[in-house]
Each structure stands twice: as C-alpha cells, then as structure tokens.
Design a protein around this motif. Structure first.
Motif, short mmCIF file in Angstrom:
data_model
loop_
_atom_site.label_atom_id
_atom_site.label_comp_id
_atom_site.label_asym_id
_atom_site.label_seq_id
_atom_site.Cartn_x
_atom_site.Cartn_y
_atom_site.Cartn_z
N LEU A 155 2.54 6.41 1.33
CA LEU A 155 2.47 7.92 1.32
C LEU A 155 1.20 8.04 0.30
CD1 LEU A 155 3.50 10.55 2.00
CD2 LEU A 155 4.80 10.41 0.01
N LEU A 156 1.18 7.13 -0.58
CA LEU A 156 -0.16 7.24 -1.56
C LEU A 156 -1.45 7.04 -1.15
CD1 LEU A 156 -1.28 7.41 -4.54
CD2 LEU A 156 -0.54 5.17 -4.78
N ARG A 157 -1.47 5.90 -0.07
CA ARG A 157 -2.54 5.33 0.60
C ARG A 157 -2.91 6.59 1.41
NH1 ARG A 157 -4.50 3.42 5.36
NH2 ARG A 157 -2.60 3.75 6.06
N ARG A 158 -2.31 7.17 2.10
CA ARG A 158 -2.78 8.12 3.06
C ARG A 158 -3.18 9.60 2.38
NH1 ARG A 158 1.91 8.42 7.68
NH2 ARG A 158 2.11 5.97 8.39
N GLY A 159 -2.37 9.74 1.27
CA GLY A 159 -2.77 10.84 0.31
C GLY A 159 -4.37 10.62 -0.19
N LEU A 160 -4.61 9.63 -0.60
CA LEU A 160 -5.75 9.26 -1.19
C LEU A 160 -6.86 9.40 0.04
CD1 LEU A 160 -5.27 6.29 -3.43
CD2 LEU A 160 -5.32 8.50 -4.09
N HIS A 161 -6.63 8.83 1.21
CA HIS A 161 -7.46 9.10 2.26
C HIS A 161 -7.51 10.36 2.46
CE1 HIS A 161 -9.00 5.17 3.50
NE2 HIS A 161 -7.63 4.56 3.54
N GLU A 162 -6.74 11.41 2.53
CA GLU A 162 -6.95 12.80 3.04
C GLU A 162 -7.75 13.44 1.90
OE1 GLU A 162 -3.00 14.68 2.99
OE2 GLU A 162 -2.41 13.62 4.63
N ILE A 163 -7.85 12.90 0.70
CA ILE A 163 -8.90 13.73 -0.34
C ILE A 163 -10.22 12.77 -0.41
CG2 ILE A 163 -6.88 14.87 -1.58
CD1 ILE A 163 -7.51 12.74 -3.82
N ARG A 164 -10.51 11.83 0.38
CA ARG A 164 -11.27 11.10 0.49
C ARG A 164 -11.70 10.47 -1.07
NH1 ARG A 164 -15.66 13.77 4.73
NH2 ARG A 164 -14.13 14.30 6.53
N SER A 165 -10.74 9.92 -1.59
CA SER A 165 -10.78 9.33 -2.78
C SER A 165 -11.33 7.96 -2.55
CB SER A 165 -9.50 9.22 -3.56
OG SER A 165 -9.32 8.31 -4.58
N PRO A 166 -12.04 7.35 -3.52
CA PRO A 166 -12.51 6.05 -3.23
C PRO A 166 -11.29 5.03 -3.89
CG PRO A 166 -13.41 7.08 -5.38
CD PRO A 166 -12.90 8.20 -4.52
N TRP A 167 -10.44 5.54 -4.39
CA TRP A 167 -9.26 4.57 -4.54
C TRP A 167 -8.49 4.35 -3.42
CZ3 TRP A 167 -11.05 7.31 -8.74
CH2 TRP A 167 -11.62 6.68 -9.64
N ALA A 168 -8.71 5.14 -2.41
CA ALA A 168 -8.02 4.73 -1.06
C ALA A 168 -8.32 3.55 -0.59
CB ALA A 168 -8.46 5.71 -0.07
N HIS A 169 -9.47 3.09 -0.80
CA HIS A 169 -9.76 1.60 -0.18
C HIS A 169 -9.00 0.56 -1.12
CE1 HIS A 169 -13.53 3.58 1.57
NE2 HIS A 169 -14.04 3.78 0.51
N VAL A 170 -8.71 0.87 -2.38
CA VAL A 170 -7.93 -0.37 -3.24
C VAL A 170 -6.58 -0.28 -2.47
CG1 VAL A 170 -7.15 -0.95 -5.28
CG2 VAL A 170 -9.31 0.11 -5.30
N LEU A 171 -6.08 0.82 -2.21
CA LEU A 171 -4.82 0.97 -1.65
C LEU A 171 -4.84 0.51 -0.07
CD1 LEU A 171 -1.73 1.88 -2.74
CD2 LEU A 171 -3.88 2.64 -4.07
N ASP A 172 -5.81 0.42 0.58
CA ASP A 172 -5.94 -0.14 1.85
C ASP A 172 -5.97 -1.78 1.74
OD1 ASP A 172 -6.41 2.15 3.03
OD2 ASP A 172 -8.45 1.77 3.30
N SER A 173 -6.70 -2.28 0.45
CA SER A 173 -6.47 -3.70 0.39
C SER A 173 -4.96 -4.13 -0.16
CB SER A 173 -7.48 -3.93 -0.97
OG SER A 173 -7.33 -5.27 -1.36
N VAL A 174 -4.46 -3.32 -0.95
CA VAL A 174 -2.97 -3.66 -1.30
C VAL A 174 -1.86 -3.72 -0.08
CG1 VAL A 174 -0.92 -2.85 -2.49
CG2 VAL A 174 -3.03 -2.58 -3.68
N SER A 175 -2.15 -2.83 0.85
CA SER A 175 -1.37 -2.63 1.94
C SER A 175 -1.79 -3.96 2.81
CB SER A 175 -1.91 -1.28 2.90
OG SER A 175 -1.02 -1.41 4.09
N ALA A 176 -2.86 -4.42 2.99
CA ALA A 176 -3.38 -5.52 3.69
C ALA A 176 -2.64 -6.80 3.22
CB ALA A 176 -4.81 -5.72 3.77
N THR A 177 -2.04 -7.00 2.14
CA THR A 177 -1.38 -8.18 1.67
C THR A 177 0.04 -8.13 1.81
OG1 THR A 177 -0.91 -7.15 -0.62
CG2 THR A 177 -3.05 -8.02 -0.46
N LEU A 178 0.53 -7.00 2.27
CA LEU A 178 2.16 -6.89 2.50
C LEU A 178 2.27 -6.92 4.20
CD1 LEU A 178 2.57 -3.93 0.08
CD2 LEU A 178 2.78 -6.12 -0.16
N PRO A 179 3.56 -7.24 4.34
CA PRO A 179 3.88 -6.88 5.78
C PRO A 179 3.54 -5.81 6.58
CG PRO A 179 5.69 -8.11 4.46
CD PRO A 179 4.71 -7.39 3.52
#
Length: 219
Positions: A155-179
């Motif tokens: 939910l945090l990752r999607r919300g950051l993408h919605e506001i076009r936050s650069p930190w969305a990229h960091v959450l994309d990376s975190v998500s990619a390390t998880l199942p």
C-alpha cells in the motif's frame, strides 16, 4: 526471493542483506552524510539483480540531483504529513489502536531474541529499522517481519507511485527482495484500500502495552 533469482548484473548473486542495508539507508531521513555514501551505494546497486538494483539507481539519480535541504523537505512532506505515507509498518494493520502496542511488542521480541536493543524513543516498526535489522542482525527474522507486513508495504509503495515520489523506487526495490504477493496479500491490500487502517479507539493509548519495554533500552 525475486531479487536474487537471476543473479546480479555483474554475474554474481548478492545476498539480500546487502540490498536491505542499502534500502535502509535510502528510506531513512536524508541526513547530509548520506551523500557521502552515494558512490558505495551505486557500486552495490550495480551488483544487484535488475528488479532490485535499477530502482535504487533511479533514486540515487534523484538524490544526487537534489540539494540536501530540498531532499529533506521532500522527505518530510512525503512521510510525515501523509497518513498513508507512514513508514511505521504496524500503522497499516493496526492504526492507532491498542492492538498496535501488541504488534510493536512482536518486533521488539524479535529484536531482543537476536540480541538487539533499540535506542530510547526509537520505534521498532520503522521500515529503515526493520531493513537494517534484516541486513545486519538476523536476515531470517527480518525477512519474516517484512513478509508479515507485506500488505502495508505494498500500500505504501502504490501510494508513493501515485504521488510520483522518488522514494517509490526504493519501495520497488524492497518489494523485489520479497516473495510475490499471494492471494491473502491481495485481499489484505484491497481491504486496506477500502477501509484504511483501523480508526483510533477513544481513550486508549496504543503504545501503553509496549511502554515498559521502551524504558531504558539503548543500542
């Protein structure tokens, strides 16, 4: 983990812990000294599998092109002034309710079993803290905590993408390390989108149950 299935772009397969350490630094408050770590972070990101490393490189591009004070203002506006931009993972599942105190205890118990004591006033469910724990203390327990809060992270990752936050990229990376997200995760995410975190229970201190564990602890 999806981040290590195909190996790093340099032909190696880096430990997820290395990625979690980099992500921890980048999702924490951007103190000026963070800029000193950019060359090392770029070197590390180049060795990660593409879904893990490429988003970090995009964030590092933004970091290097933004003055420190401006980046700090962006961070505060992103994470401190928006409820659904919270970096405290238990907020998504418990809101500001008594249940959140018990959820915080679960984090503290995992840290203490691994021999880690947090500094006074440092809440254990902050994403930067959880990632650092997973990276440097107990990768198995840290990964489990991240997976248990997968819906909130998404939910945090999607919300950051919605506001076009650069930190969305960091959450994309975190998500990619998880199942990959499972059916139950999708259900929890849909429920959070519909209902939001639980509402505050009047007259209850959500941290009262955990309060005694925070007293006197230090790292």
């Amino acid at each position: 983990m999806s981040g290590g299935r195909n190996g790093g772009r340099n032909g190696t397969e880096p430990e997820p812990a290395v990625a979690w350490q980099a992500q921890s630094l980048l999702v924490d408050y951007p103190y000026p000294e963070l800029f000193e770590h950019v060359p090392l972070l770029r070197e590390a990101a180049a060795g990660f599998a593409e879904p893990v490393g490429e988003p970090l490189e995009r964030f590092l591009d933004h970091l290097e092109g933004t003055p420190a004070m401006e980046l700090q203002s962006q961070y505060v506006a992103t994470f401190d002034h928006r409820k659904l931009g919270s970096l405290y993972l238990t907020y998504y599942t418990c809101g500001d309710t008594r249940k959140r105190g018990m959820a915080l205890l679960r984090f503290l118990s995992a840290y203490r079993r691994a021999g880690l004591e947090l500094g006074e006033g440092e809440l254990p469910d902050h994403l930067a803290v959880v990632l650092e724990f997973a990276a440097t203390v107990d990768p198995v327990a840290g990964r489990r905590l991240l997976c248990e809060h997968r819906a909130g992270l998404e939910l945090l990752r999607r919300g950051l993408h919605e506001i076009r936050s650069p930190w969305a990229h960091v959450l994309d990376s975190v998500s990619a390390t998880l199942p990959a997200l499972r059916g139950s995760d999708h259900e929890a995410i849909a429920r959070l989108i519909r209902q939001g975190p639980p509402e505050e229970e009047v007259g209850l201190d959500p941290f009262h149950a955990a309060d005694h564990l925070f007293r006197g602890v230090n790292r």
